[in-house]
Design an enzyme around this catalytic site. Structure first.
Site, PDB file in Angstrom:
ATOM      1  N   ASP A 170      -2.949 -11.797  -3.862  1.00 21.37           N
ATOM      2  CA  ASP A 170      -2.690 -10.599  -3.047  1.00 21.37           C
ATOM      3  C   ASP A 170      -3.979  -9.791  -2.816  1.00 21.37           C
ATOM      4  OD1 ASP A 170      -1.125  -8.816  -1.642  1.00 21.37           O
ATOM      5  OD2 ASP A 170      -0.567  -7.658  -3.428  1.00 21.37           O
ATOM      6  N   ASN A 172      -5.750  -9.573   0.303  1.00 23.90           N
ATOM      7  CA  ASN A 172      -6.687 -10.027   1.342  1.00 23.90           C
ATOM      8  C   ASN A 172      -6.927  -8.948   2.394  1.00 23.90           C
ATOM      9  OD1 ASN A 172      -6.589 -12.467   0.063  1.00 23.90           O
ATOM     10  ND2 ASN A 172      -5.401 -13.520   1.649  1.00 23.90           N
ATOM     11  N   ASN A 215       6.844 -12.597   4.215  1.00 31.96           N
ATOM     12  CA  ASN A 215       5.626 -12.504   5.032  1.00 31.96           C
ATOM     13  C   ASN A 215       5.840 -12.986   6.475  1.00 31.96           C
ATOM     14  OD1 ASN A 215       3.427 -13.329   2.233  1.00 31.96           O
ATOM     15  ND2 ASN A 215       4.051 -11.318   2.971  1.00 31.96           N
ATOM     16  N   SER A 235       7.219  -9.355  -6.350  1.00 32.16           N
ATOM     17  CA  SER A 235       7.427  -9.618  -4.922  1.00 32.16           C
ATOM     18  C   SER A 235       8.107 -10.973  -4.691  1.00 32.16           C
ATOM     19  CB  SER A 235       6.097  -9.534  -4.145  1.00 32.16           C
ATOM     20  OG  SER A 235       5.514  -8.268  -4.294  1.00 32.16           O
TER      21      SER A 235
END
Ligand code: IPE
Ligand code: IPE
Ligand code: MG
Length: 239
Positions: free
Chosen positions: A26, A28, A74, A195
């Site tokens: 995570d 980016n 996502n 998540s």
């Protein structure tokens, strides 16, 4: 005396390397933002990080590396960003070669049917190409959601006419069938949540949260994760 004993136990450090480390890759976007760059530059940099982290894990003797790179949630991101991430994978033409070189077996932890067909085929091909690799498993979390995985497992059990389920039967229906549970789950970026990651498999995992975005991960961070793990005292409910 009791106090002294407690303190000593706390200082004990093992030399056991986790068999399975799962990384939640995570941060980016924030990595790019901090540099005044568009988010996609963060994804590009994050892709380069995978090699560094995998290589250090291999050097340290980690046998299974899970990497959470794209979740079922996502898919709700802007389509340009989703497409950019897919294109990064499409561009990785030497994926099989680079894994074979490392003797690393590729597995998908995710729902290939949610992915564009060319990506699903590329993944399938990589799985076949690396099927005989022995040193390590790269368990690639892509189009992965743990709730989706669990619900799919239940539906497949029903489809197969299974009437009574125990843990060992259930685990065979998860994407992680045959893999050990993660000993250590590492989330990049400082966020401290799962998540929708490995909700079932994480039952007894240790957690570690380096305060670094994924593109800043490297061999040193992997060593730091293993060192943190070695200071933990796992009890599995025992005393
Ligand atoms: C992780 O980085 C990669 C994916 C989830 C695809 P993010 O894109 O979530 O970056 P942040 O968390 O917004 O910084
Ligand atoms: C989790 O990161 C998924 C991956 C790293 C692939 P997210 O960025 O999607 O998670 P949230 O939205 O911060 O919980
Ligand atoms: Mg994120």
């Amino acid at each position: 005396m009791a106090w002294f004993k407690r303190k000593k136990a706390k200082e004990q450090v093992s030399d056991i390397v986790p068999k399975h480390i799962a990384f939640i890759a995570d941060g980016n976007g924030r990595w790019a933002n901090e540099r005044g760059l568009p988010r996609f530059e963060g994804h590009k940099a994050g892709k380069e990080t995978i090699k560094k982290v995998l290589d250090r894990c291999l050097e340290r003797g980690v046998q299974t590396v899970s990497l959470y790179c794209f979740s079922t949630e996502n898919f709700n991101r802007p389509k340009e960003e989703v497409e950019y991430i897919f294109n990064l994978l499409r561009a990785k033409k030497d994926l099989s070669d680079s894994l074979i070189k490392r003797d690393c077996k590729f597995r998908l932890m995710g729902d290939a049917s949610m992915l564009p067909s060319d990506i699903a085929e590329q993944i399938q091909k990589t799985i076949q190409d690396t099927a005989d690799c022995k040193k390590c498993v790269l368990n690639f979390g892509f189009a992965y959601g743990s709730r989706h995985e669990i619900i799919s497992a239940v539906n497949n059990l029903i489809k197969d006419g299974v009437k009574v389920v125990d843990e060992s039967t259930f685990e065979k229906y998860l994407y992680t069938a045959g893999l050990p549970d993660p000993d250590l789950i590492v989330r990049a970026s400082g966020e401290q949540r799962l998540s929708n990651f490995m909700l079932y498999q994480a039952a007894y995992s240790e957690f570690y949260f380096p305060d670094k975005f994924w593109p800043d991960f490297d061999a040193k961070v992997v060593d730091e994760c293993i060192e943190a793990y070695q200071k933990r005292k796992r009890r599995f409910g025992k005393i």
